[in-house]
Scaffold this motif. Structure first.
Motif, PDB file in Angstrom:
ATOM      1  N   GLY A 119       3.952  13.076   0.756  1.00  0.00           N
ATOM      2  CA  GLY A 119       3.766  11.411   0.956  1.00  0.00           C
ATOM      3  C   GLY A 119       2.256  10.921   0.598  1.00  0.00           C
ATOM      4  O   GLY A 119       2.238  10.088  -0.261  1.00  0.00           O
ATOM      5  N   VAL A 120       1.390  11.682   1.111  1.00  0.00           N
ATOM      6  CA  VAL A 120      -0.110  11.451   0.945  1.00  0.00           C
ATOM      7  C   VAL A 120      -0.329  11.375  -0.636  1.00  0.00           C
ATOM      8  O   VAL A 120      -1.215  10.543  -1.054  1.00  0.00           O
ATOM      9  N   VAL A 121       0.108  12.323  -1.479  1.00  0.00           N
ATOM     10  CA  VAL A 121      -0.087  12.244  -2.731  1.00  0.00           C
ATOM     11  C   VAL A 121       0.188  11.185  -3.555  1.00  0.00           C
ATOM     12  O   VAL A 121      -0.268  10.465  -4.322  1.00  0.00           O
ATOM     13  N   ALA A 122       1.857  10.541  -3.231  1.00  0.00           N
ATOM     14  CA  ALA A 122       2.015   9.422  -3.693  1.00  0.00           C
ATOM     15  C   ALA A 122       1.107   8.377  -3.487  1.00  0.00           C
ATOM     16  O   ALA A 122       0.996   7.285  -4.200  1.00  0.00           O
ATOM     17  N   VAL A 123       0.531   8.137  -2.015  1.00  0.00           N
ATOM     18  CA  VAL A 123      -0.191   7.089  -1.849  1.00  0.00           C
ATOM     19  C   VAL A 123      -1.297   7.154  -2.676  1.00  0.00           C
ATOM     20  O   VAL A 123      -1.657   6.062  -2.948  1.00  0.00           O
ATOM     21  N   LEU A 124      -2.073   8.227  -2.807  1.00  0.00           N
ATOM     22  CA  LEU A 124      -3.052   8.165  -3.279  1.00  0.00           C
ATOM     23  C   LEU A 124      -2.913   8.011  -4.855  1.00  0.00           C
ATOM     24  O   LEU A 124      -3.808   7.353  -5.539  1.00  0.00           O
ATOM     25  N   MET A 125      -1.815   8.397  -5.504  1.00  0.00           N
ATOM     26  CA  MET A 125      -1.364   8.156  -7.023  1.00  0.00           C
ATOM     27  C   MET A 125      -1.449   6.531  -7.066  1.00  0.00           C
ATOM     28  O   MET A 125      -1.937   5.908  -7.914  1.00  0.00           O
ATOM     29  N   ALA A 126      -0.375   5.910  -6.213  1.00  0.00           N
ATOM     30  CA  ALA A 126      -0.376   4.472  -6.259  1.00  0.00           C
ATOM     31  C   ALA A 126      -1.685   3.735  -6.128  1.00  0.00           C
ATOM     32  O   ALA A 126      -1.951   2.844  -6.858  1.00  0.00           O
ATOM     33  N   ALA A 127      -2.680   4.252  -4.995  1.00  0.00           N
ATOM     34  CA  ALA A 127      -3.618   3.653  -4.694  1.00  0.00           C
ATOM     35  C   ALA A 127      -5.012   3.553  -6.002  1.00  0.00           C
ATOM     36  O   ALA A 127      -5.258   2.593  -6.392  1.00  0.00           O
ATOM     37  N   TRP A 128      -5.122   4.854  -6.271  1.00  0.00           N
ATOM     38  CA  TRP A 128      -6.068   5.160  -7.469  1.00  0.00           C
ATOM     39  C   TRP A 128      -5.565   4.531  -8.804  1.00  0.00           C
ATOM     40  O   TRP A 128      -6.463   3.878  -9.419  1.00  0.00           O
ATOM     41  N   SER A 129      -4.448   4.452  -9.190  1.00  0.00           N
ATOM     42  CA  SER A 129      -3.800   4.197 -10.442  1.00  0.00           C
ATOM     43  C   SER A 129      -3.689   2.791 -10.672  1.00  0.00           C
ATOM     44  O   SER A 129      -3.766   2.155 -11.796  1.00  0.00           O
TER      45      SER A 129
END
Lengths: 318, 172
Positions: A119-129
């Protein structure tokens, strides 16, 4: 037998699509009544039961926006990455005695803990992109929170695995005894609280913080993609509730477990989901320092102490 | 006295409050389906009794928002047998712009001739802001919705008329 595998996968998919809607509607209604309101009343004929379906139709109609500065492919992929792990987790959670489970797995618990961490990867993907500073701030907060709470989450789960002497979820449920309710109580509390933080539910919704970060890492999301993130949160409630019920509340144990065991499991899951909603209504959001303090100064020591206790009791019983 | 508090007691209290509210009946009124029961002095819209208006302009002048527009002209009334014809004001225009009105009720308070009233009707929203300017005919239509005045408080002071009558009866 292939048709049986197909049937199991289809059933898990159906549960994946219906249970979150059920939890969502319950949240609408429970939240409303806890605030002396009645909640949605118009969609569908009876007490707004079709509200979430109507919401889904609305989300599907909305324009699909990707900000110009955003990293397109990553931005578009993030909701799927947020949603998919929970679907996989649902596969290995036992619903009833025997082989009433999507896919029995010897290292089920290990698999669950590993997958939920995605889940944390998805959050970081959403946040950074998103290329938005509020989204980035929310993403950083989420990363700090998820990494912090992953530790007590895993430690608490390890305690029950140690008690049962197995990593397989059906076997853990099978070896559960009622007195574990007391013995594993600290682990249950830690697991539940850390689970709440994992799915970023209030009072741990600081990464989203709609009053300060304008929805954090979801700021730039619209329409169906936003709906997927929302759905991921509700599937998250189902998953965390089901895990808490299976690991600590005895899953399908109960009177006449052989015939209605699945009902007990669903009932316990529903009860935990209700508590998740209840906490959201009653408690305010934690501040960043309070959040980290709770994790590192309370949950981690308690989980470690529980591990020592579990080991001691196990050795004493042998 | 030292206040002893168990850590987390407040959290438990919060849970108890929400659970109590959950089982208590909700207070929502199903508004568009069920008309709300408004108290008799609700401020919905202002009604005009045109025949009471003497174009004294008090309401228009006292209005803090300047949302009352009055135009009038003078008419001569010839009374047979009188030495001179009388003059009286005739109301041409009496508009209230409800897009400006802040429902303070000062116009109704200052009207010396009971030409303005509060009506509890509140469903007069418009799609065009210009339609919120109610002319004197529309304001007159609201008169039908003005509730009768509440009865006199039996424990309150007697009205002026009553004391006057009592005084007259006592002296004569």
């Amino acid at each position: 037998m292939t048709w049986e595998i197909v049937l199991r996968v289809v059933l898990v998919a159906v549960a994946f699509l219906t249970l979150p809607l059920l939890v969502g509607q319950t949240e609408h209604k429970v939240m409303a009544h806890m605030q002396a309101r009645v909640g949605p009343m118009y969609a569908g004929a009876f007490h707004g039961w079709a509200q979430l379906i109507a919401d889904g139709v609305k989300f599907a109609q909305k324009e699909d926006l990707t900000p110009r500065e955003a990293d397109g492919p990553v931005f578009r992929l993030a909701p799927a990455v947020a949603l998919l792990p929970y679907l996989l987790v649902l596969l290995v959670i036992p619903l009833g005695p025997g082989d009433l489970v999507g896919q029995p797995l010897d290292v089920g618990l290990f698999f669950v803990l590993a997958i939920v961490g995605v889940g944390v990867v998805a959050v970081l993907m959403a946040a950074w992109s998103s290329a938005n500073k509020y989204a980035l701030l929310g993403g950083l907060r989420a990363a700090a929170q998820l990494l912090g709470y992953e530790l007590p989450f895993v430690l608490a789960a390890a305690s029950v695995a140690m008690a049962a002497g197995s990593l397989s979820l059906p076997e853990i449920v099978a070896s559960w005894r009622p007195w574990w309710l007391l013995w594993q109580l600290p682990a249950m509390v830690v697991f539940f609280v850390a689970g709440l933080a994992e799915i970023r539910r209030p009072p741990f919704d600081m990464p989203i913080a709609d009053s300060e970060l304008v929805f954090g890492y979801l700021t730039e999301y619209t329409g169906l993609r936003f709906a997927f993130f929302l759905l991921a949160e509700y599937v998250g409630i189902v998953v965390i509730s089901a895990l808490t019920a299976a690991l600590f509340l005895g899953g399908w144990h109960g009177p006449w477990a052989d015939s209605v065991g699945w009902l007990w499991m669903l009932l316990k899951t529903g009860l935990v989901a209700f508590v998740v909603i209840w906490l959201r209504v009653a408690w305010p959001r934690l501040r960043e320092d309070q959040l980290q303090r709770l994790c590192w100064l309370v949950l981690v020591p308690v989980a470690l102490a529980q591990l020592v206790l579990t080991a001691a009791v196990r050795i004493a019983l042998q | 006295m030292v206040r002893m508090s168990i850590p987390g007691a407040g959290l438990g209290k919060g849970l108890a409050v929400t659970l109590k509210t959950l089982v208590a009946p909700s207070i929502t009124q199903q508004y568009p389906d069920v008309a709300p029961e408004l108290p008799p002095r609700s401020r919905g819209v202002i009604a005009l009794r045109e025949e009471n208006c003497t174009v004294c302009m008090l309401c228009s002048r006292e209005c803090p928002d300047w949302c009352i527009y009055i135009d009038s002209h003078k008419e001569e009334v010839v009374v047979p047998g009188a030495a001179r014809p009388r003059q009286r004001n005739v109301l041409d225009r009496f508009d209230i712009d409800f897009s400006l009105c802040m429902y303070c009720g000062i116009c109704i308070e200052v009207c010396p001739f009971d030409a303005l009233y509060w009506s509890p009707e509140f469903e007069y929203a418009e799609y065009d802001i210009r339609d919120l300017l109610h002319d004197k005919d529309r304001l007159g239509e609201w008169m039908a919705t003005v509730p009768p005045p509440p009865p006199h408080d039996p424990h309150g002071e007697p009205s002026k008329e009553e004391t006057a009558v009592a005084k007259r009866a006592g002296t004569s």
